[in-house]
Design an enzyme around this catalytic site. Structure first.
Site, PDB file in Angstrom:
ATOM      1  N   GLY A  13       0.773  -1.246  -0.068  1.00 26.59           N
ATOM      2  CA  GLY A  13      -0.031   0.077   0.002  1.00 26.59           C
ATOM      3  C   GLY A  13       0.733   1.280  -0.012  1.00 26.59           C
ATOM      4  O   GLY A  13       0.183   2.348   0.348  1.00 26.59           O
ATOM      5  N   SER A  19       0.996   8.356   1.581  1.00 27.16           N
ATOM      6  CA  SER A  19       0.413   7.183   2.222  1.00 27.16           C
ATOM      7  C   SER A  19       0.661   6.701   3.531  1.00 27.16           C
ATOM      8  O   SER A  19       1.689   6.943   4.026  1.00 27.16           O
ATOM      9  CB  SER A  19       1.030   6.004   1.205  1.00 27.16           C
ATOM     10  OG  SER A  19       0.756   6.033  -0.362  1.00 27.16           O
ATOM     11  N   ILE A  20      -0.552   6.019   3.902  1.00 27.33           N
ATOM     12  CA  ILE A  20      -0.139   5.745   5.468  1.00 27.33           C
ATOM     13  C   ILE A  20       0.831   4.492   5.485  1.00 27.33           C
ATOM     14  O   ILE A  20       1.671   4.823   6.355  1.00 27.33           O
ATOM     15  CB  ILE A  20      -1.885   5.338   5.880  1.00 27.33           C
ATOM     16  CG1 ILE A  20      -2.576   6.538   6.146  1.00 27.33           C
ATOM     17  CG2 ILE A  20      -1.447   4.483   7.520  1.00 27.33           C
ATOM     18  CD1 ILE A  20      -3.970   6.279   6.460  1.00 27.33           C
ATOM     19  N   ASP A  64      -0.797  -7.350  -6.833  1.00 25.51           N
ATOM     20  CA  ASP A  64      -2.268  -6.928  -7.197  1.00 25.51           C
ATOM     21  C   ASP A  64      -3.260  -7.833  -6.254  1.00 25.51           C
ATOM     22  O   ASP A  64      -3.181  -9.158  -6.534  1.00 25.51           O
ATOM     23  CB  ASP A  64      -2.526  -6.657  -8.681  1.00 25.51           C
ATOM     24  CG  ASP A  64      -4.157  -6.470  -8.595  1.00 25.51           C
ATOM     25  OD1 ASP A  64      -4.845  -6.417  -7.729  1.00 25.51           O
ATOM     26  OD2 ASP A  64      -4.588  -6.125  -9.914  1.00 25.51           O
ATOM     27  N   ILE A  92      -4.471  -1.363   2.109  1.00 26.23           N
ATOM     28  CA  ILE A  92      -4.992  -1.282   0.964  1.00 26.23           C
ATOM     29  C   ILE A  92      -6.555  -0.967   0.916  1.00 26.23           C
ATOM     30  O   ILE A  92      -7.033  -1.927   1.753  1.00 26.23           O
ATOM     31  CB  ILE A  92      -4.609  -2.899  -0.008  1.00 26.23           C
ATOM     32  CG1 ILE A  92      -3.286  -2.836  -0.332  1.00 26.23           C
ATOM     33  CG2 ILE A  92      -5.398  -2.922  -0.886  1.00 26.23           C
ATOM     34  CD1 ILE A  92      -2.674  -4.215  -0.719  1.00 26.23           C
ATOM     35  N   TYR A 157     -18.970   7.875   2.482  1.00 29.97           N
ATOM     36  CA  TYR A 157     -17.964   6.940   2.701  1.00 29.97           C
ATOM     37  C   TYR A 157     -18.702   5.674   2.169  1.00 29.97           C
ATOM     38  O   TYR A 157     -18.073   4.645   1.806  1.00 29.97           O
ATOM     39  CB  TYR A 157     -17.682   6.840   4.331  1.00 29.97           C
ATOM     40  CG  TYR A 157     -16.460   6.080   4.283  1.00 29.97           C
ATOM     41  CD1 TYR A 157     -15.224   6.598   3.876  1.00 29.97           C
ATOM     42  CD2 TYR A 157     -16.303   4.814   5.061  1.00 29.97           C
ATOM     43  CE1 TYR A 157     -13.966   5.734   4.005  1.00 29.97           C
ATOM     44  CE2 TYR A 157     -15.116   4.281   5.313  1.00 29.97           C
ATOM     45  CZ  TYR A 157     -14.018   4.592   4.847  1.00 29.97           C
ATOM     46  OH  TYR A 157     -12.828   3.866   4.856  1.00 29.97           O
ATOM     47  N   LYS A 164     -15.003  -1.791   5.522  1.00 30.79           N
ATOM     48  CA  LYS A 164     -14.569  -1.768   6.735  1.00 30.79           C
ATOM     49  C   LYS A 164     -14.785  -2.320   7.983  1.00 30.79           C
ATOM     50  O   LYS A 164     -14.310  -2.804   8.721  1.00 30.79           O
ATOM     51  CB  LYS A 164     -14.185  -0.190   6.948  1.00 30.79           C
ATOM     52  CG  LYS A 164     -13.371   0.771   6.232  1.00 30.79           C
ATOM     53  CD  LYS A 164     -11.763   0.183   6.095  1.00 30.79           C
ATOM     54  CE  LYS A 164     -10.855   1.007   5.070  1.00 30.79           C
ATOM     55  NZ  LYS A 164      -9.582   0.452   4.881  1.00 30.79           N
ATOM     56  N   ARG A 194      -5.091  13.126   4.378  1.00 34.19           N
ATOM     57  CA  ARG A 194      -5.240  13.565   2.673  1.00 34.19           C
ATOM     58  C   ARG A 194      -4.268  12.444   2.089  1.00 34.19           C
ATOM     59  O   ARG A 194      -2.959  12.803   2.202  1.00 34.19           O
ATOM     60  CB  ARG A 194      -4.637  14.819   2.548  1.00 34.19           C
ATOM     61  CG  ARG A 194      -5.821  15.996   2.143  1.00 34.19           C
ATOM     62  CD  ARG A 194      -5.333  17.350   1.614  1.00 34.19           C
ATOM     63  NE  ARG A 194      -5.964  18.460   2.528  1.00 34.19           N
ATOM     64  CZ  ARG A 194      -5.515  18.970   3.424  1.00 34.19           C
ATOM     65  NH1 ARG A 194      -4.281  18.743   3.952  1.00 34.19           N
ATOM     66  NH2 ARG A 194      -6.081  19.799   4.168  1.00 34.19           N
ATOM     67  N   THR A 195      -4.696  11.648   1.592  1.00 36.49           N
ATOM     68  CA  THR A 195      -3.760  10.796   0.595  1.00 36.49           C
ATOM     69  C   THR A 195      -4.496  10.457  -0.740  1.00 36.49           C
ATOM     70  O   THR A 195      -5.677  10.988  -0.909  1.00 36.49           O
ATOM     71  CB  THR A 195      -3.786   9.301   1.285  1.00 36.49           C
ATOM     72  OG1 THR A 195      -5.165   8.931   1.262  1.00 36.49           O
ATOM     73  CG2 THR A 195      -3.163   9.429   2.633  1.00 36.49           C
TER      74      THR A 195
END
Ligand code: NAP
Length: 262
Positions: A13, A19-20, A64, A92, A157, A164, A194-195
């Site tokens: 990811g 990115s986190i 992937d 991801i 969302y 989630k 913010r990503t």
């Protein structure tokens, strides 16, 4: 010596330096882990390789997660270099952008539901299953990244909130089935950041403003703060913790109300 010294961590990811997963990889590297990184497609490969170089990552592999072969190939390649794996980070998620705009019931589709759950939740169990032979019997840990949309309805969302919720259940079932093999499984539920992935959610900027106002810390959280918590949860310092969803959100999930007058 860092608290992850001698540990080998596979991190999925990383898409950019926002990115986190990048915050997590940096924190884990700082604490002494050796990093392996994955990229989802040929277009992303150069970008991920460049970031991986900054972490002295000796292994960069394609994966992937929508493909069973992609997942199997990842671990057969990894096994060529590493005989064991201590940490696996799943960072991801994916949903079709048109399902992240407008009222949930009007936007949800059978195919969009399937894709969101496949990429954002099933893939965590699939990676855990494929990684099992490399991770069992060595005090190892898996970690994924969730969001409060799993337990509260957040505008726009939508189907990702359902995915989630599934991901968090996945954490508990994986923790139960892998615990006796010496493997812990946890999630960090991060505040909004913010990503690239977040930019696909309609009105994300206004969500950030509302979050800042309501969070007890009164500010946004950073990928480094998520990274530090993730590094701890995947370390032996957290050896008694499994099946947990740990909020790194400035306390947002604990707040009851905000005052709009001064
Ligand atoms: P990000 O930088 O865009 O990372 C998302 C990653 O998922 C990207 O590397 C993306 O690759 C990858 N991905 C998507 N489909 C994939 C597939 N089929 N196979 C392999 N990789 C795939 O965004 P992020 O915000 O850091 O997201 C990381 C995790 O944090 C996600 O689970 C997200 O839901 C969660 N999270 C984010 C926030 C937030 O506010 N940002 C808050 C809470 C939780 P491509 O770029 O090539 O698609």
């Amino acid at each position: 010596m860092g608290f992850l010294s001698g540990k080998r961590a596979l991190i999925t990811g990383i898409a950019s330096n926002r990115s986190i997963a990048w915050g997590i990889a940096r924190a884990m590297r700082r604490e002494g882990a050796t990093i392996a990184a994955t990229y989802p497609n040929a277009k992303m490969e150069p970008r991920v390789r460049k970031l991986a170089d900054e972490l002295d990552a000796p292994i960069v592999l394609p994966c992937d997660v929508s493909s069973d072969d992609g997942i199997l190939n990842l671990f057969s390649e990894l096994r060529n270099t590493w005989e064991g794996l201590d940490i696996l980070v799943h960072s991801i998620a994916f949903a079709h952008q048109e399902e992240l705009v407008g009222p949930f019931v009007e936007t949800v589709t059978r195919e969009g539901f399937r894709v969101a759950h496949d990429i954002s939740s099933y893939s965590f169990a699939a990676l855990g299953k494929a990684a099992l032979p490399l991770m069992e019997g060595r005090q190892s840990a898996l970690l994924t990244i969730s969001y409060i949309g799993s337990v509260r309805a957040i505008p726009n969302y939508n189907v990702m909130g359902l995915a989630k919720a599934s991901l968090e259940a996945n954490v508990r079932y994986m923790a139960q089935s892998m615990g006796k093999k010496g493997i812990r499984v946890n999630a960090v539920s991060a505040g909004p950041i913010r990503t690239l992935a977040a930019s696909g959610i309609k009105d994300f900027r206004s969500m950030l403003a509302g979050f800042e106002q309501a969070a007890p810390l009164g500010r946004l959280i950073t990928i480094d703060e998520v990274g530090n918590a993730a590094a701890f949860l995947c370390s032996d310092l957290a050896s008694g913790i499994t099946g947990e969803i740990t909020y790194v959100d400035g306390g947002f999930n604990t707040a009851g109300a905000i005052l709009t007058t001064s």
